[in-house]
Enzyme design. Structure first.
Site, PDB file in Angstrom:
ATOM      1  CG  MET A  30      -1.860  -1.239   1.180  1.00  0.00           C
ATOM      2  SD  MET A  30      -3.402  -1.025   2.054  1.00  0.00           S
ATOM      3  CE  MET A  30      -2.810  -0.802   3.711  1.00  0.00           C
ATOM      4  N   GLY A  31       2.149   1.068  -0.368  1.00  0.00           N
ATOM      5  CA  GLY A  31       3.049   2.219  -0.487  1.00  0.00           C
ATOM      6  C   GLY A  31       3.632   2.654   0.840  1.00  0.00           C
ATOM      7  CG  HIS A  34       8.627   0.163   6.078  1.00  0.00           C
ATOM      8  ND1 HIS A  34       8.924  -1.171   6.180  1.00  0.00           N
ATOM      9  CD2 HIS A  34       7.276   0.258   6.225  1.00  0.00           C
ATOM     10  CE1 HIS A  34       7.820  -1.855   6.422  1.00  0.00           C
ATOM     11  NE2 HIS A  34       6.797  -1.020   6.443  1.00  0.00           N
ATOM     12  CG  HIS A  37       7.119  -2.116   2.102  1.00  0.00           C
ATOM     13  ND1 HIS A  37       6.983  -0.993   2.879  1.00  0.00           N
ATOM     14  CD2 HIS A  37       5.917  -2.725   2.129  1.00  0.00           C
ATOM     15  CE1 HIS A  37       5.755  -0.916   3.337  1.00  0.00           C
ATOM     16  NE2 HIS A  37       5.081  -1.952   2.908  1.00  0.00           N
ATOM     17  CE  LYS A 149       4.318  -4.607  10.293  1.00  0.00           C
ATOM     18  NZ  LYS A 149       2.885  -4.336  10.568  1.00  0.00           N
ATOM     19  CG  ASP A 150       0.748  -7.321   7.869  1.00  0.00           C
ATOM     20  OD1 ASP A 150       0.123  -6.724   8.743  1.00  0.00           O
ATOM     21  OD2 ASP A 150       1.568  -6.746   7.120  1.00  0.00           O
ATOM     22  CD  GLN A 153      -1.675  -8.838   4.145  1.00  0.00           C
ATOM     23  OE1 GLN A 153      -2.541  -7.993   4.229  1.00  0.00           O
ATOM     24  NE2 GLN A 153      -0.438  -8.532   3.801  1.00  0.00           N
TER      25      GLN A 153
HETATM   26  O1  PAF Z   1       0.040  -5.795   3.324  1.00  0.00           O
HETATM   27  C1  PAF Z   1      -0.414  -4.882   2.627  1.00  0.00           C
HETATM   28  O2  PAF Z   1       0.224  -3.866   2.392  1.00  0.00           O
HETATM   29  C2  PAF Z   1      -1.810  -5.015   2.053  1.00  0.00           C
HETATM   30  O3  PAF Z   1      -2.665  -5.645   2.942  1.00  0.00           O
HETATM   31  C3  PAF Z   1      -1.847  -5.705   0.685  1.00  0.00           C
HETATM   32  C4  PAF Z   1      -1.349  -7.141   0.750  1.00  0.00           C
HETATM   33  C5  PAF Z   1      -0.990  -4.919  -0.307  1.00  0.00           C
HETATM   34  C6  PAF Z   1      -3.278  -5.745   0.138  1.00  0.00           C
HETATM   35  O4  PAF Z   1      -3.799  -4.459   0.014  1.00  0.00           O
END
Ligand code: PAF
Length: 282
Positions: A30-31, A34, A37, A149-150, A153
């Site tokens: 989502m931009g 850091h 990423h 970290k997620d 997810q």
């Molecule tokens: O982890 C994220 O930044 C978001 O949840 C993702 C996987 C890009 C989906 O919008």
């Protein structure tokens, strides 16, 4: 580095690469990039011929009172970091490109979203599963990399990939931390200096829990009580949850198992921070 703003352009780019026999690694974000990423991009780079980054603040994964409108953004810095990391294409759609006015399809999972963050963020994982499905269909990657970290997810995406038969390898990248242990997150940007000082409570609570387990404590309610009292001793903190659970099903456990996930979400000022670790009994 190509920058593609429409689904059609991104799909055409990927299709052309595939026609040339090239493989694609993909890091969706989502931009406000850091080092966390960047570490995912570094994992993806040697795995394929092409490296695609997407930047899209996905509205469907935010609840009505969450930080969608305040989500930090610095596209120029993101593009600079992407270039340095060897990204070959950036997919940068806007909201209307991803969700037209007639949009009505959602991907949902039965069990995994009911636990941990899903309890206080009921729409979140449906939104993530939906947008990641769309991104996979648009980018058509061979490999996709998500941060640990997620953790929830990552579990949701692995399950979805298995259930919906995506032919995509999913890789989890390790949590990248600041020197004092705070897990890197775009949401750390909201912290005032005082709140930033308190934000170390999550990683320190995880360390405390690991120490208690090493000392032989196995009762999860006792461990959670200790961790909660520890976190609340820091200013500006409110515990959303601290849980010990099965790392595969995310179901809470009552006693520490051979492999147990400790996961927590703590509101520190305006930032809702999350952290987790696996505890493995020797
Ligand atoms: O982890 C994220 O930044 C978001 O949840 C993702 C996987 C890009 C989906 O919008």
């Amino acid at each position: 580095m190509d920058i593609l703003k429409t689904k059609a352009d991104m799909q055409a780019w990927s299709a052309a690469k595939k026609k040339q026999g090239k493989t694609i690694s993909f890091v969706p974000t989502m931009g406000y990039l850091h080092k966390g990423h960047v570490s995912l991009l570094e994992i993806g780079k040697p795995l394929s011929d092409e490296l695609v980054l997407s930047i899209f603040v996905n509205p469907t994964q935010f609840g009505p009172n969450e930080d969608l409108d305040a989500y930090p953004s610095n596209i120029q810095n993101d593009l600079d970091l992407a270039q340095q990391a060897g990204v070959t294409a950036v997919f940068l759609p806007d909201k209307n490109e991803m969700y037209g006015p007639d949009y009505q399809t959602h991907v949902s999972l039965d069990h995994l979203p009911q636990y941990l963050c899903g309890r206080s963020r009921p729409v979140h994982f449906g939104g993530v599963a939906t947008v990641v499905t769309k991104l996979f269909n648009i980018v058509m990657p061979d490999v996709a990399i998500f941060g640990k970290k997620d953790f929830q997810q990552l579990a949701v995406i692995r399950q979805m990939v298995e259930d919906l038969d995506f032919n995509i390898r999913i890789i989890g990248g390790e949590i990248i931390r600041e020197k004092d242990g705070l897990a890197m997150s775009s949401r750390n940007a909201y912290l005032t200096p005082e709140q930033r000082a308190s934000a170390v409570c999550l990683s320190q609570a995880i360390r405390l829990l690991k120490q208690k387990v090493a000392q032989g404590i196995r009762s999860v309610p006792d461990l959670i009580r200790e961790a909660e009292a520890f976190i609340l001793s820091f200013d500006h903190t409110r515990v959303d949850y601290i849980e010990l659970c099965d790392p595969k099903t995310l179901e809470p456990v009552e006693t520490v198992q051979a492999e147990t996930l400790v996961a927590m979400a703590v509101q520190v000022g305006k930032s809702r921070l999350i952290d987790n670790a696996l505890i493995e009994l020797a």
